[in-house]
Write a protein that holds these residues in place. Structure first.
Motif, PDB file in Angstrom:
ATOM      1  N   SER A  61      -2.709  -9.919  -0.760  1.00  0.00           N
ATOM      2  CA  SER A  61      -1.988  -9.921   0.508  1.00  0.00           C
ATOM      3  C   SER A  61      -0.482  -9.860   0.290  1.00  0.00           C
ATOM      4  O   SER A  61       0.224  -9.189   1.032  1.00  0.00           O
ATOM      5  CB  SER A  61      -2.352 -11.146   1.342  1.00  0.00           C
ATOM      6  N   ILE A  62       0.007 -10.549  -0.748  1.00  0.00           N
ATOM      7  CA  ILE A  62       1.434 -10.484  -1.056  1.00  0.00           C
ATOM      8  C   ILE A  62       1.813  -9.068  -1.457  1.00  0.00           C
ATOM      9  O   ILE A  62       2.814  -8.523  -0.996  1.00  0.00           O
ATOM     10  CB  ILE A  62       1.796 -11.488  -2.176  1.00  0.00           C
ATOM     11  N   TRP A  63       0.996  -8.434  -2.291  1.00  0.00           N
ATOM     12  CA  TRP A  63       1.278  -7.074  -2.739  1.00  0.00           C
ATOM     13  C   TRP A  63       1.248  -6.105  -1.560  1.00  0.00           C
ATOM     14  O   TRP A  63       2.128  -5.252  -1.421  1.00  0.00           O
ATOM     15  CB  TRP A  63       0.255  -6.648  -3.791  1.00  0.00           C
ATOM     16  N   LEU A  64       0.239  -6.238  -0.684  1.00  0.00           N
ATOM     17  CA  LEU A  64       0.159  -5.347   0.466  1.00  0.00           C
ATOM     18  C   LEU A  64       1.337  -5.551   1.411  1.00  0.00           C
ATOM     19  O   LEU A  64       1.873  -4.590   1.964  1.00  0.00           O
ATOM     20  CB  LEU A  64      -1.160  -5.550   1.218  1.00  0.00           C
ATOM     21  N   ASP A  65       1.728  -6.795   1.601  1.00  0.00           N
ATOM     22  CA  ASP A  65       2.880  -7.057   2.459  1.00  0.00           C
ATOM     23  C   ASP A  65       4.136  -6.407   1.915  1.00  0.00           C
ATOM     24  O   ASP A  65       4.902  -5.808   2.659  1.00  0.00           O
ATOM     25  CB  ASP A  65       3.107  -8.563   2.614  1.00  0.00           C
ATOM     26  N   LYS A  66       4.336  -6.504   0.610  1.00  0.00           N
ATOM     27  CA  LYS A  66       5.525  -5.901   0.019  1.00  0.00           C
ATOM     28  C   LYS A  66       5.422  -4.378   0.011  1.00  0.00           C
ATOM     29  O   LYS A  66       6.385  -3.675   0.266  1.00  0.00           O
ATOM     30  CB  LYS A  66       5.735  -6.413  -1.396  1.00  0.00           C
ATOM     31  N   LYS A  67       4.233  -3.859  -0.300  1.00  0.00           N
ATOM     32  CA  LYS A  67       4.050  -2.411  -0.382  1.00  0.00           C
ATOM     33  C   LYS A  67       4.174  -1.757   0.994  1.00  0.00           C
ATOM     34  O   LYS A  67       4.791  -0.709   1.135  1.00  0.00           O
ATOM     35  CB  LYS A  67       2.674  -2.112  -0.997  1.00  0.00           C
ATOM     36  N   LEU A  68       3.577  -2.379   2.006  1.00  0.00           N
ATOM     37  CA  LEU A  68       3.588  -1.793   3.337  1.00  0.00           C
ATOM     38  C   LEU A  68       4.758  -2.265   4.190  1.00  0.00           C
ATOM     39  O   LEU A  68       4.950  -1.786   5.294  1.00  0.00           O
ATOM     40  CB  LEU A  68       2.274  -2.121   4.049  1.00  0.00           C
TER      41      LEU A  68
END
Length: 85
Positions: A61-68
């Motif tokens: 979720s952290i990665w998706l938040d940063k990526k998106l």
């Protein structure tokens, strides 16, 4: 289960997975002379990283938040603005 608990278990699983594969890679030539395991160190480490990324909801979720570019403040603000319209 909490996300932190699941993430911790995924990290521990990845560490154990990588350690076991390295041990197998080291002992296969000793046990069976002339045989090789077939995975190099890079592939073993990448498979461990896969466990962490795929099985830990916290880091995913952290990665998706940063990526998106999604943040909790932004989504709450958008929902509030839509409710006011």
């Amino acid at each position: 289960m909490k996300a932190k608990d699941v993430s911790l278990k995924a990290i521990v699983l990845a560490i154990v997975w990588v350690m076991v594969l390295f041990l197998v890679k080291g002992f296969v030539p000793v046990i069976w002379a002339g045989k090789s395991f077939g995975l190099d160190a890079r592939e073993i480490i990448i498979s461990g990283v896969f466990f962490v990324v795929a099985c830990s909801p916290l880091y995913r979720s952290i990665w998706l938040d940063k990526k998106l570019g999604i943040s909790a403040d932004k989504t709450e603000t958008e929902e509030t603005a839509e409710g006011v319209k």
